[in-house]
Write an enzyme that holds these catalytic residues in place. Structure first.
Site, PDB file in Angstrom:
ATOM      1  N   GLY A   1       0.920  -1.313   0.000  1.00 14.63           N
ATOM      2  CA  GLY A   1      -0.025   0.040   0.060  1.00 14.63           C
ATOM      3  C   GLY A   1       0.984   1.139  -0.043  1.00 14.63           C
ATOM      4  O   GLY A   1       1.866   1.346   0.858  1.00 14.63           O
TER       5      GLY A   1
ATOM      6  N   ARG B   1       1.211  -5.488  -5.700  1.00 14.72           N
ATOM      7  CA  ARG B   1       1.439  -6.661  -4.922  1.00 14.72           C
ATOM      8  C   ARG B   1       1.462  -7.813  -5.858  1.00 14.72           C
ATOM      9  O   ARG B   1       1.017  -8.086  -6.751  1.00 14.72           O
ATOM     10  CB  ARG B   1       0.254  -7.009  -3.807  1.00 14.72           C
TER      11      ARG B   1
ATOM     12  N   GLY C   1       5.884  -2.038   3.878  1.00 17.65           N
ATOM     13  CA  GLY C   1       5.250  -2.674   4.969  1.00 17.65           C
ATOM     14  C   GLY C   1       5.765  -4.033   5.258  1.00 17.65           C
ATOM     15  O   GLY C   1       6.977  -4.461   4.804  1.00 17.65           O
ATOM     16  N   ASP C   2       5.171  -4.779   6.213  1.00 14.97           N
ATOM     17  CA  ASP C   2       5.597  -6.210   6.563  1.00 14.97           C
ATOM     18  C   ASP C   2       5.698  -7.179   5.400  1.00 14.97           C
ATOM     19  O   ASP C   2       6.524  -7.897   5.673  1.00 14.97           O
ATOM     20  CB  ASP C   2       4.759  -6.655   7.722  1.00 14.97           C
TER      21      ASP C   2
ATOM     22  N   THR D   1       4.125   2.922   5.743  1.00 14.28           N
ATOM     23  CA  THR D   1       2.798   2.517   5.843  1.00 14.28           C
ATOM     24  C   THR D   1       2.102   3.349   6.865  1.00 14.28           C
ATOM     25  O   THR D   1       2.661   3.705   7.840  1.00 14.28           O
ATOM     26  CB  THR D   1       2.767   0.963   6.508  1.00 14.28           C
TER      27      THR D   1
ATOM     28  N   ASP E   1      -0.182   2.891   8.900  1.00 17.00           N
ATOM     29  CA  ASP E   1      -0.546   2.251  10.203  1.00 17.00           C
ATOM     30  C   ASP E   1       0.163   2.346  11.260  1.00 17.00           C
ATOM     31  O   ASP E   1      -0.302   2.132  12.669  1.00 17.00           O
ATOM     32  CB  ASP E   1      -1.017   0.696   9.908  1.00 17.00           C
TER      33      ASP E   1
ATOM     34  N   ASP F   1       2.401   0.109  12.074  1.00 15.77           N
ATOM     35  CA  ASP F   1       2.295  -1.028  12.918  1.00 15.77           C
ATOM     36  C   ASP F   1       3.879  -2.211  12.830  1.00 15.77           C
ATOM     37  O   ASP F   1       3.581  -3.152  12.743  1.00 15.77           O
ATOM     38  CB  ASP F   1       1.383  -1.849  12.045  1.00 15.77           C
TER      39      ASP F   1
ATOM     40  N   ARG G   1     -26.069  15.253  16.404  1.00 16.70           N
ATOM     41  CA  ARG G   1     -25.881  13.631  15.698  1.00 16.70           C
ATOM     42  C   ARG G   1     -24.683  13.042  16.509  1.00 16.70           C
ATOM     43  O   ARG G   1     -23.894  13.623  17.235  1.00 16.70           O
ATOM     44  CB  ARG G   1     -25.663  13.763  14.594  1.00 16.70           C
TER      45      ARG G   1
ATOM     46  N   MET H   1      -8.342   3.811   9.482  1.00 16.44           N
ATOM     47  CA  MET H   1      -7.585   2.490   9.140  1.00 16.44           C
ATOM     48  C   MET H   1      -6.840   2.051  10.444  1.00 16.44           C
ATOM     49  O   MET H   1      -6.571   2.825  11.390  1.00 16.44           O
ATOM     50  CB  MET H   1      -6.653   2.931   8.126  1.00 16.44           C
TER      51      MET H   1
ATOM     52  N   ARG I   1      -5.938  -2.058  10.892  1.00 15.71           N
ATOM     53  CA  ARG I   1      -6.658  -3.408  10.918  1.00 15.71           C
ATOM     54  C   ARG I   1      -5.997  -3.992  12.130  1.00 15.71           C
ATOM     55  O   ARG I   1      -6.779  -4.908  12.827  1.00 15.71           O
ATOM     56  CB  ARG I   1      -6.263  -4.185   9.723  1.00 15.71           C
TER      57      ARG I   1
ATOM     58  N   ALA J   1     -12.855  13.185  20.410  1.00 13.29           N
ATOM     59  CA  ALA J   1     -13.759  12.269  20.409  1.00 13.29           C
ATOM     60  C   ALA J   1     -14.148  11.730  22.005  1.00 13.29           C
ATOM     61  O   ALA J   1     -13.634  11.633  22.971  1.00 13.29           O
ATOM     62  CB  ALA J   1     -13.143  10.991  19.869  1.00 13.29           C
TER      63      ALA J   1
ATOM     64  N   GLU K   1     -10.519   0.162  12.296  1.00 12.49           N
ATOM     65  CA  GLU K   1     -11.237  -0.960  11.365  1.00 12.49           C
ATOM     66  C   GLU K   1     -10.989  -2.377  11.903  1.00 12.49           C
ATOM     67  O   GLU K   1     -11.899  -3.229  11.571  1.00 12.49           O
ATOM     68  CB  GLU K   1     -10.701  -0.852  10.082  1.00 12.49           C
TER      69      GLU K   1
ATOM     70  N   ARG L   1      -4.620   7.589   3.001  1.00 10.22           N
ATOM     71  CA  ARG L   1      -3.476   7.350   2.332  1.00 10.22           C
ATOM     72  C   ARG L   1      -2.797   8.397   1.304  1.00 10.22           C
ATOM     73  O   ARG L   1      -1.657   8.291   1.144  1.00 10.22           O
ATOM     74  CB  ARG L   1      -3.291   6.072   1.532  1.00 10.22           C
TER      75      ARG L   1
END
Length: 328
Positions: A15, A76, A106-107, A130, A132, A134, A167, A174, A176, A191, A227, A261
């Protein structure tokens, strides 16, 4: 004695993330500074297999430090997962007289680099790209800071609507496997609740928390959901549950998706990419291989690729506590 490095290839894989172009620029210009040839490889490992090579010099990477995405494209590659595909990739590198490889991703990207190094003893160096955040061995991956700014900007805009119409918004970001984006943007965006994979809040406690917020005088609420959060099957199930168990809220869902992204990289990501590119090339020239460059305690450090993908990046527990206090 390590072999002399005269030509280095660079590719981006997996990504895309903001800062990849700045990292490519840094690799190319560091090569030029050290009078080492540099070759850009298009479409990641697939391009490596198909021989999509382009010589690059310092002028090849002008005016890209501010651009999102990757000028080398990304893909990929299922072919690279096979011994036959990796053999074709190696043959192409040999044919081009390329002595070492810088992989940005990434990984999955790093896993491919490890296997390739093991099979052919080919020098590789990884740069973590990446959003994330991560990857173990760095406090910040390329694109993480930019993604945070993108998400916070979106939260601010959504809050305008939430406040105007009383509301409750569930906003999915993102993340995961880890909740770095959700936790940081949730605090920065004010938030009322943050749902991340590392902390199982539970549906009943979520409703309890939202009711508490409303009793304290809040007429609208923002809930940030990673997510990979495990409370419900998906963010829409969370909405349905709250609809069924709470009265008085007009509940809406916003999934930010791939917009996180994109965009021009932040100053932080541009500087980080520049530092990582220099460290990656100079480490290869020093005879090092099979490492990832990363930012630890404000210093560029090397982490073995295998440790980088097997280690687990941890959530900042202080931020969890700050989040609880700020949502009061």
């Amino acid at each position: 004695m390590p072999k002399t490095i005269k030509k280095i290839g660079v590719l981006t894989s997996g990504g895309d993330s903001p800062g990849m172009n700045a990292a490519i620029r840094s690799v190319v210009r560091t090569c030029a500074y050290h009078q080492v040839e540099c070759v850009g490889i298009y479409r990641g490992y697939q391009g490596l297999i198909e021989g999509e090579f382009q010589p690059m010099n310092a002028r090849s990477v002008k005016d890209i430090i501010n651009k999102g995405g990757t000028i080398l494209k990304s893909a990929r590659s299922k072919d690279f997962m096979t011994p036959e595909g990796r053999k074709r990739a190696f043959d192409n590198l040999v044919a081009q007289n390329i002595d070492a490889l810088v992989t940005i991703g990434g990984d999955g990207t790093f896993t491919g680099a490890i296997v390739f190094n093991q099979e052919y003893d080919f020098p590789v160096m990884g740069i973590p790209g990446t959003i994330d955040n991560d990857i173990f061995g760095t406090t910040h991956t390329l694109g993480f800071d930019t993604a945070l700014n993108t998400v916070v900007d979106a939260i601010d805009k959504i809050r305008d609507t939430a406040s105007s119409h009383n509301r409750l918004f569930f906003i999915e970001v993102m993340g995961r496997d880890v909740g770095h984006i959700a936790l940081n943007t949730g605090i920065a965006g004010g938030a009322e609740e943050i749902l991340i994979p590392e902390e199982d809040l539970g549906l009943d406690r979520l409703v309890e928390s939202l009711n508490k917020s409303r009793k304290s005088g809040k007429s609208s609420s923002i809930v940030i959901v990673a997510e990979g959060d495990k409370i419900g099957k998906n963010i829409f199930q969370l909405k349905d549950y709250v609809d069924e168990n709470m009265e008085g809220y007009d509940v809406r869902v916003s999934v930010l998706g791939h917009m996180q992204r994109g965009g021009s990289p932040s100053c932080f990501d541009r500087v980080l990419a520049s530092r990582m590119g220099v460290k990656a090339v100079e480490s290869l020239l020093e005879g090092k291989t099979n490492y990832m460059v990363g930012l630890l305690n404000s210093v560029m450090e090397l982490t073995p690729l295998e440790k980088a993908i097997k280690g687990k990046s941890k959530i900042n527990l202080e931020l969890l506590r700050v989040s609880d206090i700020m949502s009061t």
